[in-house]
Design a protein around this motif. Structure first.
Motif, PDB file in Angstrom:
ATOM      1  N   UNK A  11       0.906  -1.274  -0.038  1.00  0.00           N
ATOM      2  CA  UNK A  11      -0.101   0.016  -0.020  1.00  0.00           C
ATOM      3  C   UNK A  11       0.936   1.040   0.187  1.00  0.00           C
ATOM      4  N   UNK A  12       2.059   1.169   0.805  1.00  0.00           N
ATOM      5  CA  UNK A  12       2.702   2.456   0.764  1.00  0.00           C
ATOM      6  C   UNK A  12       3.365   2.637  -0.800  1.00  0.00           C
ATOM      7  N   UNK A  13       3.938   1.487  -1.062  1.00  0.00           N
ATOM      8  CA  UNK A  13       4.458   1.462  -2.654  1.00  0.00           C
ATOM      9  C   UNK A  13       3.476   2.075  -3.426  1.00  0.00           C
ATOM     10  N   UNK A  14       2.195   1.566  -3.449  1.00  0.00           N
ATOM     11  CA  UNK A  14       1.226   2.061  -4.445  1.00  0.00           C
ATOM     12  C   UNK A  14       0.978   3.540  -4.317  1.00  0.00           C
ATOM     13  N   UNK A  15       0.991   4.221  -3.203  1.00  0.00           N
ATOM     14  CA  UNK A  15       0.581   5.585  -2.970  1.00  0.00           C
ATOM     15  C   UNK A  15       1.946   6.256  -3.249  1.00  0.00           C
ATOM     16  N   UNK A  16       3.182   5.718  -2.954  1.00  0.00           N
ATOM     17  CA  UNK A  16       4.349   6.448  -3.328  1.00  0.00           C
ATOM     18  C   UNK A  16       4.268   6.558  -4.733  1.00  0.00           C
ATOM     19  N   UNK A  17       4.025   5.547  -5.719  1.00  0.00           N
ATOM     20  CA  UNK A  17       4.211   5.805  -7.151  1.00  0.00           C
ATOM     21  C   UNK A  17       3.299   6.576  -7.711  1.00  0.00           C
ATOM     22  N   UNK A  18       1.889   6.742  -6.789  1.00  0.00           N
ATOM     23  CA  UNK A  18       0.879   7.582  -7.229  1.00  0.00           C
ATOM     24  C   UNK A  18       1.473   9.239  -7.257  1.00  0.00           C
ATOM     25  N   UNK A  19       2.261   9.266  -6.043  1.00  0.00           N
ATOM     26  CA  UNK A  19       2.755  10.666  -5.830  1.00  0.00           C
ATOM     27  C   UNK A  19       4.028  10.974  -6.805  1.00  0.00           C
ATOM     28  N   UNK A  20       4.642  10.064  -7.234  1.00  0.00           N
ATOM     29  CA  UNK A  20       5.685   9.988  -8.225  1.00  0.00           C
ATOM     30  C   UNK A  20       5.137  10.508  -9.623  1.00  0.00           C
ATOM     31  N   UNK A  21       4.141   9.852  -9.894  1.00  0.00           N
ATOM     32  CA  UNK A  21       3.221  10.211 -11.173  1.00  0.00           C
ATOM     33  C   UNK A  21       2.868  11.591 -10.950  1.00  0.00           C
ATOM     34  N   UNK A  22       2.211  12.129  -9.915  1.00  0.00           N
ATOM     35  CA  UNK A  22       1.898  13.449  -9.854  1.00  0.00           C
ATOM     36  C   UNK A  22       3.253  14.317 -10.032  1.00  0.00           C
ATOM     37  N   UNK A  23       4.334  14.115  -9.476  1.00  0.00           N
ATOM     38  CA  UNK A  23       5.408  14.910  -9.825  1.00  0.00           C
ATOM     39  C   UNK A  23       5.818  14.916 -11.261  1.00  0.00           C
ATOM     40  N   UNK A  24       5.805  13.729 -11.726  1.00  0.00           N
ATOM     41  CA  UNK A  24       5.887  13.622 -13.390  1.00  0.00           C
ATOM     42  C   UNK A  24       4.908  14.756 -14.164  1.00  0.00           C
ATOM     43  N   UNK A  25       3.623  14.604 -13.653  1.00  0.00           N
ATOM     44  CA  UNK A  25       2.529  15.001 -14.594  1.00  0.00           C
ATOM     45  C   UNK A  25       2.609  16.668 -14.145  1.00  0.00           C
ATOM     46  N   UNK A  26       2.952  17.020 -13.031  1.00  0.00           N
ATOM     47  CA  UNK A  26       2.873  18.334 -12.751  1.00  0.00           C
ATOM     48  C   UNK A  26       4.494  19.013 -12.269  1.00  0.00           C
ATOM     49  N   UNK A  27       5.056  18.632 -12.873  1.00  0.00           N
ATOM     50  CA  UNK A  27       6.507  18.898 -12.776  1.00  0.00           C
ATOM     51  C   UNK A  27       6.685  20.483 -12.949  1.00  0.00           C
ATOM     52  N   UNK A  28       6.072  20.952 -14.318  1.00  0.00           N
ATOM     53  CA  UNK A  28       6.151  22.274 -14.611  1.00  0.00           C
ATOM     54  C   UNK A  28       5.338  23.285 -14.035  1.00  0.00           C
ATOM     55  N   UNK A  29       4.335  22.720 -13.016  1.00  0.00           N
ATOM     56  CA  UNK A  29       3.179  23.527 -12.431  1.00  0.00           C
ATOM     57  C   UNK A  29       3.534  23.617 -10.862  1.00  0.00           C
ATOM     58  N   UNK A  30       3.984  22.875 -10.173  1.00  0.00           N
ATOM     59  CA  UNK A  30       4.230  22.810  -8.757  1.00  0.00           C
ATOM     60  C   UNK A  30       5.522  23.042  -8.787  1.00  0.00           C
TER      61      UNK A  30
END
Length: 374
Positions: free
Chosen positions: A72-91
């Protein structure tokens, strides 16, 4: 006279050049991402409740109820990594309190899921490292007691009108026709789980499914009766009950009392983001499968399937080149694939904010407490 013509010609050229520059700016200016809101489901966790006949009592003694697992930790950590890739030029690369707000239900596994996702979203930069052996930083996650949660912990049971709508749903001919196929199965479950037939309500069915999935994923020996076919049928029954909770019968009335509350809050954040002084860029909600199902039912985009662990619904607000604001929605329910674009019925995928608000207005209640009264 000739000089006057020359001056007029020069002014005409200047005017045409200015028009060209304006046209060039309009055609090359990029649409801007202005705000993001996301609602995600927690990762895998230990059972919240073992069925009476379960032989693996040691699970809860060793790990406790509803605790996020390593997977579960890995699933959520990977979701966070996906968010970072998706919004790297926004956040911003580093965490800034003014840019993001995070809220969770007051459950261990949703709070832990939010923290794991934030660890993936904000990996430490060199200047942020406070201990070279601990590459993590604390980020606030807000919550309220479950008894006061009128936003994320769905369904809201403390609403008499909703309870009446649910009773109506369970007595409709269509629901009874579909449930009829599962009545022998419910008796089968009661016989083997140790629950009485009366206690096999919607919440207990969901918890039973969670328990069996957890034990299967973590190499515990399943009961002989819990075959793959039985677990598949349990998923189908859970999906039927999930649809009955938020839709199926008088969907708009139910959504006004359930998922429409979260939708209204998200739209308020989106509306505020249009102000030039607004600094917040993201609002993140950590909830449950029912949270996503209720929200998507209110939007009339729910696919009827149980949202998997770490499923995430995205709202993105853009300012177009002409100044108009539009909303795009995406649903990430598989970490190996790109999110599915979701189109609000009655609008195009890139939906103008005014049109979006108009279309969902029937499920946006003004006085929830008053409307909940019978």
């Amino acid at each position: 006279m000739r000089a006057r013509r020359l001056v007029c010609g020069i002014w005409s050229l200047c005017f045409m050049f200015c028009l060209f520059c304006i046209f060039l700016h309009q055609t090359t200016a990029k649409r801007k991402l202005k705000f993001v809101s996301m609602v995600f489901c927690h990762g895998e966790h230990t059972p919240e409740e073992l069925f009476p006949a379960d032989m693996h009592k040691e699970i809860l003694r060793q790990q406790g109820h509803g605790q996020l697992t390593k997977l579960g930790i890995q699933q959520q950590y990977e979701l966070g990594q996906y968010m970072r890739r998706r919004y790297s030029h926004f956040l911003s690369v580093v965490y800034k309190q003014s840019e993001i707000y995070v809220q969770s239900t007051d459950c261990d596994h949703t709070l832990m899921s939010a923290q794991a996702s934030l660890a993936g979203l904000y990996p430490l930069t060199q200047d942020q490292i406070w201990n070279p052996r601990i590459l993590w930083q604390p980020i606030p996650v807000h919550t309220v007691p479950l008894s006061h949660d009128n936003l994320l912990y769905l369904p809201f049971s403390h609403c008499p009108k909703y309870k009446e709508l649910l009773r109506e749903t369970f007595t409709t001919r269509d629901f009874q026709r579909q449930l009829k196929h599962y009545k022998p199965f419910l008796k089968f479950l009661a016989t083997h789980t140790g629950y009485s037939l009366k206690k096999l309500n919607t919440e207990r069915i969901w918890k039973l499914l969670d328990t069996l999935q957890y034990e299967d994923n973590n190499n515990y020996t399943l009961p002989v009766w819990a075959t793959r076919g039985v677990r598949t049928k349990l998923i189908k029954l859970s999906e039927l009950l999930l649809q009955a909770e938020f839709g199926f019968h008088k969907q708009i009335q139910k959504s006004r009392l359930q998922g429409g509350i979260l939708l209204k809050t998200i739209l308020k954040h989106i509306s505020n983001a249009r102000n030039s002084s607004h600094r917040q860029k993201m609002v993140m909600y950590s909830g449950h499968a029912a949270t996503i199902a209720a929200l998507q039912t209110a939007l009339n985009v729910f696919n009827g399937k149980l949202p998997p662990y770490s499923a995430c619904h995205f709202f993105e607000l853009y300012q177009e080149r002409n100044g108009q604001y539009t909303i795009e929605m995406y649903y990430r329910n598989n970490s190996l694939r790109n999110p599915h674009p979701l189109t609000l019925p009655g609008c195009k995928f890139r939906c103008p904010l005014e049109r979006f608000t108009q279309l969902v207005s029937p499920v946006l209640v003004r006085y929830w407490t008053k409307e909940c009264r019978m």
